[in-house]
Design an enzyme around this catalytic site. Sequence first.
Site, mmCIF file in Angstrom:
data_model
loop_
_atom_site.group_PDB
_atom_site.id
_atom_site.type_symbol
_atom_site.label_atom_id
_atom_site.label_comp_id
_atom_site.label_asym_id
_atom_site.label_seq_id
_atom_site.Cartn_x
_atom_site.Cartn_y
_atom_site.Cartn_z
ATOM 1 N N GLY A 8 3.242 101.784 -12.318
ATOM 2 C CA GLY A 8 2.012 101.829 -12.812
ATOM 3 C C GLY A 8 1.040 102.442 -11.974
ATOM 4 N N LEU A 10 -0.736 105.044 -12.133
ATOM 5 C CA LEU A 10 -2.017 105.676 -12.977
ATOM 6 C C LEU A 10 -2.971 104.761 -13.204
ATOM 7 C CD1 LEU A 10 -0.371 108.767 -14.950
ATOM 8 C CD2 LEU A 10 -0.992 108.529 -12.606
ATOM 9 N N GLY A 11 -2.964 103.642 -12.874
ATOM 10 C CA GLY A 11 -3.910 102.646 -12.935
ATOM 11 C C GLY A 11 -5.009 102.424 -11.826
ATOM 12 N N GLN A 12 -5.631 101.451 -12.062
ATOM 13 C CA GLN A 12 -6.749 101.233 -11.141
ATOM 14 C C GLN A 12 -6.441 101.538 -9.652
ATOM 15 O OE1 GLN A 12 -9.138 97.787 -10.933
ATOM 16 N NE2 GLN A 12 -11.138 98.816 -10.249
ATOM 17 N N ASP A 53 9.160 103.804 -17.469
ATOM 18 C CA ASP A 53 8.827 102.903 -18.335
ATOM 19 C C ASP A 53 9.639 101.682 -17.682
ATOM 20 O OD1 ASP A 53 8.394 100.649 -19.875
ATOM 21 O OD2 ASP A 53 8.853 102.077 -21.595
ATOM 22 N N TYR A 142 -2.237 86.667 -19.692
ATOM 23 C CA TYR A 142 -1.982 87.291 -18.445
ATOM 24 C C TYR A 142 -1.912 86.330 -17.254
ATOM 25 C CZ TYR A 142 -3.829 90.167 -14.694
ATOM 26 O OH TYR A 142 -3.936 90.816 -13.302
ATOM 27 N N LYS A 146 1.332 85.754 -14.927
ATOM 28 C CA LYS A 146 1.218 85.904 -13.510
ATOM 29 C C LYS A 146 1.711 84.991 -12.610
ATOM 30 C CE LYS A 146 0.152 90.305 -12.739
ATOM 31 N NZ LYS A 146 0.816 91.205 -12.006
HETATM 32 N N1 SER Z 1 -9.337 92.262 -12.630
HETATM 33 C C1 SER Z 1 -8.288 91.402 -13.601
HETATM 34 C C2 SER Z 1 -8.703 90.915 -14.807
HETATM 35 O O1 SER Z 1 -9.753 90.934 -14.927
HETATM 36 C C3 SER Z 1 -8.135 90.105 -12.631
HETATM 37 O O2 SER Z 1 -6.951 90.215 -11.910
HETATM 38 O O3 SER Z 1 -8.030 90.721 -15.630
#
Ligand code: SER
Length: 316
Positions: A8, A10-12, A53, A142, A146
């Site tokens: 991942g 290319l994410g933040q 992937d 999410y 997690k």
């Molecule tokens: N930055 C994340 C979100 O807002 C929190 O882990 O989903």
Amino acid sequence: MKKILITGALGQIGTDLTRYMRDIYGEDNVLPSSRKRKEGHPLMDEGEFVTLDVLNYEVMEKIIIEHEITHIVHLAAILSGTGEKNPQVAWDINMNGLYNVLEIARIHGLSVLVPSSIAVFGESTPKERTPQDTVMRPSTIYGVSKVSGELLADYYHSKFGVDTRGVRFPGLISSDALPGGGTTDYAVHIFYEAIKNKRYASFIDKGTFMDMMYMPDALKAIVQLMEADESKLKHRNAFNISAMSFDPEMLGEEIKKHIPEFELDYDVDEELQGIANSWPNSLDDSEAKAQWGWEPEYDLASMTKDMLEKLKNKIG
Ligand code: SER
């Protein structure tokens, strides 16, 4: 010698992390990956990059063997806001992706660092100075994925001896790559709009406090925990860490010190607001401090100043 695969990438977090780790471990020892190439993205032209992937076990295993990978930093995940739009996809990527990473780590003897999130907490969690070990009943897919990921990574350590580690990241603020689909993203968007239009309508309401962190501290945390002396770690997945806690008003006031014309108003997104309300106001990160020396550098004032300087150079 470490050889690190970043999923991942290319994410933040991944773009900054790849550069940060390449400075420390050497360009050839850090391999960023993502599901697809993204032409024009800076990492396409800065050393090696592979497409991966995380749901494809065979390809992941092939890359691990070919590149003699020793460590995986597993960043590929769907965040809170996007997750609620398609919970099945979020579960699939967040859980099955992690399962593949952990299985490969078990079979090939790799170490794994996987970030968790403040999203593991929910309505029934103590909101102020949220302890390291406390109630975790999140209300988003999410958060559910997690928490499950934290438990699974702990299990792979206790059952199979895999070196798994992780932090619970708060909202991350950065000037390079944009975040995507998170509840805390307002704290990044506000800077772009402050510079471009001198105004911002926040989708999170005033009075909503959440933990936040500036990207340089987040990068430091990843490497510091990866390098931490194993014998000192009582927890593994995952450590509360934080650098600051603020609501949109406080951030707006801080930006006004640099851009006096800046105006903040509100266009609250009910779904994201509900998620924000269920998360802590401030985390207690004393276990991370005690066990591996976590110490953030940036507070609200120094982060805001640096963000505005960096973004002014970037977008003018
Ligand atoms: N930055 C994340 C979100 O807002 C929190 O882990 O989903």
